[in-house]
Motif scaffolding. Structure first.
Motif, PDB file in Angstrom:
ATOM      1  N   THR A 191       1.971   6.506 -10.721  1.00 44.41           N
ATOM      2  CA  THR A 191       2.028   5.119 -11.078  1.00 44.41           C
ATOM      3  C   THR A 191       2.746   4.209 -12.187  1.00 44.41           C
ATOM      4  N   GLN A 192       2.489   4.614 -13.043  1.00 42.82           N
ATOM      5  CA  GLN A 192       3.763   3.892 -14.397  1.00 42.82           C
ATOM      6  C   GLN A 192       5.151   3.504 -14.030  1.00 42.82           C
ATOM      7  N   PRO A 193       5.370   4.826 -13.227  1.00 46.46           N
ATOM      8  CA  PRO A 193       6.376   4.595 -13.023  1.00 46.46           C
ATOM      9  C   PRO A 193       7.750   3.209 -11.879  1.00 46.46           C
ATOM     10  N   LEU A 194       5.928   3.538 -11.177  1.00 47.55           N
ATOM     11  CA  LEU A 194       5.684   2.432  -9.807  1.00 47.55           C
ATOM     12  C   LEU A 194       5.463   0.651 -10.919  1.00 47.55           C
ATOM     13  N   CYS A 195       4.842   0.595 -11.543  1.00 43.21           N
ATOM     14  CA  CYS A 195       4.560  -0.283 -12.079  1.00 43.21           C
ATOM     15  C   CYS A 195       5.547  -0.504 -13.178  1.00 43.21           C
ATOM     16  N   ASN A 196       6.213  -0.033 -13.761  1.00 41.68           N
ATOM     17  CA  ASN A 196       7.666  -0.151 -14.343  1.00 41.68           C
ATOM     18  C   ASN A 196       8.647  -0.730 -13.724  1.00 41.68           C
ATOM     19  N   ALA A 237       0.829  -1.078  -0.310  1.00 42.15           N
ATOM     20  CA  ALA A 237      -0.309  -0.055   0.162  1.00 42.15           C
ATOM     21  C   ALA A 237       1.239   1.198   0.058  1.00 42.15           C
ATOM     22  N   VAL A 238       0.186   1.863  -0.652  1.00 36.74           N
ATOM     23  CA  VAL A 238       1.498   3.528  -0.889  1.00 36.74           C
ATOM     24  C   VAL A 238      -0.024   4.696  -0.713  1.00 36.74           C
ATOM     25  N   LEU A 239       0.397   5.521   0.385  1.00 36.39           N
ATOM     26  CA  LEU A 239      -0.130   6.625   0.895  1.00 36.39           C
ATOM     27  C   LEU A 239      -0.147   8.370  -0.344  1.00 36.39           C
ATOM     28  N   ALA A 240      -0.686   8.394  -1.151  1.00 30.30           N
ATOM     29  CA  ALA A 240      -0.030   9.459  -2.131  1.00 30.30           C
ATOM     30  C   ALA A 240      -0.608  10.569  -1.135  1.00 30.30           C
ATOM     31  N   TYR A 241      -0.401  11.971  -0.998  1.00 31.55           N
ATOM     32  CA  TYR A 241      -1.010  13.144  -0.809  1.00 31.55           C
ATOM     33  C   TYR A 241      -0.914  13.460  -2.233  1.00 31.55           C
ATOM     34  N   THR A 242      -2.297  13.298  -2.741  1.00 33.76           N
ATOM     35  CA  THR A 242      -2.511  14.164  -4.326  1.00 33.76           C
ATOM     36  C   THR A 242      -4.220  13.296  -3.753  1.00 33.76           C
ATOM     37  N   ASP A 243      -5.026  14.355  -5.046  1.00 30.31           N
ATOM     38  CA  ASP A 243      -6.107  13.956  -5.223  1.00 30.31           C
ATOM     39  C   ASP A 243      -6.570  13.168  -6.407  1.00 30.31           C
ATOM     40  N   ASN A 244      -5.388  12.337  -6.989  1.00 26.53           N
ATOM     41  CA  ASN A 244      -4.955  11.346  -7.772  1.00 26.53           C
ATOM     42  C   ASN A 244      -5.617  12.470  -9.030  1.00 26.53           C
ATOM     43  N   ARG A 245      -5.267  13.725  -9.146  1.00 19.49           N
ATOM     44  CA  ARG A 245      -6.452  13.997 -11.448  1.00 19.49           C
ATOM     45  C   ARG A 245      -4.183  13.409 -11.406  1.00 19.49           C
ATOM     46  N   HIS A 246      -3.777  12.970 -11.301  1.00 21.49           N
ATOM     47  CA  HIS A 246      -2.481  13.185 -12.029  1.00 21.49           C
ATOM     48  C   HIS A 246      -1.756  12.322 -11.176  1.00 21.49           C
TER      49      HIS A 246
END
Length: 639
Positions: A292-297, A278-287
């Motif tokens: 996420t893409q670099p994380l998947c890679n 799990a990751v808790l990101a301090y963002t509203d998820n709009r961008h």
């Protein structure tokens, strides 16, 4: 885990305090005895010296002035009594021994005894001699008083007290050292236990408890944030094929990579289950794609380094705090659990993508409605399976027609007409049963429905009917044979009419175990068919290792034959290969005469599809069987 050391520590502290109190009490008693002894000795010796001096002075005064003899006699009697008491009383015994006072006092006592008549008669000549003797005795008596404070006995007593005091200090010091060591050990164990409570022992990442606590604080601060749940799909393959040691290594490397990805952004991360992070990101998820893409890679690259040649995909479920109701946010505990639940629902959706494709899904409100529906269906499915009189859950039978046989087959298909949701997709029924641990109960229920049909509606022709039953993963286990024997205990010969259909994914997880179960099923007369053949990447490998009685060509191949010649070639190849291995071939999805003709030319043995009939009730299937066995429908096959 901390309970036992804590109890031991408490016992140790009480023991230490009791020992210290005992030592202080012993020292106090010793000091009190010594002080009392010194005080009494000082008083007794001082009185003896004072009375000796008083008598000497009275004697000197009498000789000088010839004053009243009665004062001299009184002083003499007092001194006599003092010496006699000192030499004979039990209370004075310690003083006599401690200061070696007995010889001195005895000499003084004998002296005054010798001059008793001289004192009584007032003989001046004799009294002059006594005065001279008293001047010699008096310093010796005075020395007894001095020795009480400065003599060897006094020094010995003080040395004893000093030794006792040092012993007590040493004991207390040792106890304090042990207390500190014990407290440190307890603190270390407590810290270790606390770390275990908040951190994952394998990866060192925070765990689910830590994540929930972090979410509580975030809700309290009313921070806008997004929770990401990350799952490495088919991670179990690493444990199964390479061992748990390699699996643990992969998890550790995944955790390190995740930490390095989150560190620049200050995002906290955690491991919340076997291969789920799990990751808790301090963002509203709009961008959020920037992360996420670099994380998947990065995560996929890490897995490839441990498990090369097998592409494992990453699935991510995303949930936003902005999607939660204000009433939920006020309850911090409910807020954290709801956000985690939303992310989990999104992750479940993401995991429905192809197994080799990375996928990211964002929570939507309808996911919660679907989850509620699944929970309702789960509860109702359990109730239906326990109720022999329910009619919402039932089975239909789709005919399977053979090209060169007078026997008929059918596939048993589950149906559920729900009062609220209408017809439930059979795949959803199976999935819900698997998730809720009802797979075996559902399989046993299907067996009972088949048994009832064979011995009621089909009783007159049941010897000429074969029934195929699709097995779920959880039902195909060691208990399956016992369930079959139990259900068909009154007609064990009917077990030979059962055909269990299994999928490729069920076979590859543990091929040795699967082969053993197949042999055990054959021992009781049951045949095994491989369903949806050709749709998986390892179909040929499965067919080469396991001995099936039938293979069922998936309907997608049959439908595709009319559009591409490649599909035609594939079906033809499957038929040829299966026949070379002595395996019968069944084609699903036959809907037209052209398909039937083409499949017959390829050598397909059996056919299933709407061209012959849709799924039928047990009674309607009986009517179909009568028509077919009377050659009314066999012309379709023979044309």
């Amino acid at each position: 885990m901390v309970k036992r050391p804590l109890i031991g520590f408490i016992i140790f502290v009480f023991t230490t305090l009791a020992f210290a109190a005992g030592a202080l009490y012993q020292f106090h008693n010793a000091y009190a005895r010594q002080a009392l002894h010194t005080q009494l000795s000082a008083w007794a010796l001082a009185q003896m010296e004072l009375e000796t001096l008083e008598f000497r002075n009275e004697l000197a005064l009498y000789l000088a002035t010839a004053s009243d003899k009665q004062s001299l006699i009184l002083s003499y009697d007092i001194l006599w009594s003092r010496y006699d008491t000192f030499l004979s009383s039990q209370e004075a015994a310690p003083m006599r021994r401690a200061f070696d006072a007995e010889p001195v006092v005895q000499r003084a006592f004998r002296l005054i005894q010798q001059y008793e008549q001289a004192v009584l008669n007032g003989n001046s000549q004799r009294l002059e001699a006594l005065l001279h003797e008293m001047d010699i005795v008096l310093p010796q008596v005075r020395n007894l008083m001095v020795n009480n404070f400065t003599g060897p006995a006094a020094i010995e007593q003080r040395a004893f007290l000093q030794h006792q005091l040092q012993t007590m200090y040493a004991a207390i010091f040792i106890l304090m050292v042990l207390l500190i060591l014990f407290a440190y050990r307890l603190y270390r164990n407590s810290s270790k236990q606390q770390k275990m409570a908040w951190h994952d022992s394998l990866t060192g990442l925070p765990n689910r408890n830590y994540l929930l606590e972090y979410l509580y604080k975030a809700a309290d601060k009313k921070q806008i944030h997004t929770l990401l749940l990350i799952d490495v799909r088919r991670f179990k393959d690493i444990n199964d094929l390479m061992g748990y040691e390699q699996g643990d290594l992969a998890l550790t490397q995944l955790a390190n990579e995740l930490k390095s990805m989150c560190l620049p952004y200050g995002y906290p991360c955690a491991r919340i289950s076997s291969n789920e992070f799990a990751v808790l990101a301090y963002t509203d998820n709009r961008h959020l794609s920037f992360f996420t893409q670099p994380l998947c890679n990065a995560l996929r690259s890490t897995i490839d380094s441990v498990y090369p040649g097998h592409r494992l995909a990453v699935a991510i479920g995303v949930a936003k705090s902005l999607d939660l109701d204000d009433n939920v946010i006020r309850n911090h505990r409910q807020f954290a659990n709801q956000l985690l639940n939303n992310a989990d629902l999104a992750l479940m959706k993401a995991k429905k993508a192809p197994v080799t494709q990375d996928s990211v899904d964002i929570f939507k409100a309808e996911y919660e409605q679907e989850a509620k529906q699944r929970r309702q269906l789960r509860d109702e499915l359990k109730a239906h399976l326990d109720d022999p009189y329910q009619d919402a859950l039932y089975v239909l039978f789709q005919p399977i027609v053979a090209a060169t046989s007078t026997r008929l087959g059918c596939e048993c298909l589950i149906r559920w007409d729900h009062a609220e949701f209408g017809p439930i997709n059979p795949a959803l029924i199976i999935n819900i049963a698997e998730e809720s641990g009802l797979g075996r109960a559902l399989g046993a229920w299907l067996l009972r429905q088949v048994y009832l049909a064979l011995n009621t509606e089909w009783q007159t022709i049941n010897e000429r009917i074969d029934i195929a039953i699709n097995l779920s993963d959880s039902f195909f286990n060691e208990s399956l044979i016992a369930d079959v024997i139990t259900v068909f205990s009154d007609h064990p010969e009917q077990r030979k009419q059962l055909i269990f259909e299994v999928t490729e994914t069920m076979t590859i997880e543990d091929m040795g175990r699967f082969n053993l179960l197949m042999n055990q099923l054959r021992d009781v007369g049951i045949r095994i068919a491989l369903d949806d053949f050709g749709t998986g990447w390892s179909s040929m490998s499965v067919l080469s290792h396991l001995n099936f009685d039938k293979v069922k060509i998936d309907r997608s191949f049959v439908t595709g034959m009319a559009h591409t010649s490649r599909q035609h070639v594939l079906v033809d190849t499957i038929c040829y290969m299966a026949h070379q291995l002595g395996i019968r071939v069944v084609a699903e999805g036959v809907e037209t005469q052209e398909q039937l003709t083409s499949l017959k030319q390829m050598g397909v043995d059996e056919f299933q599809g709407y061209f012959f009939a849709k799924p039928l009730s047990a009674l309607d299937f009986y009517a179909f069987c009568i028509d077919h066995l009377n050659h009314q429908d066999r012309e379709l096959i023979n044309d």
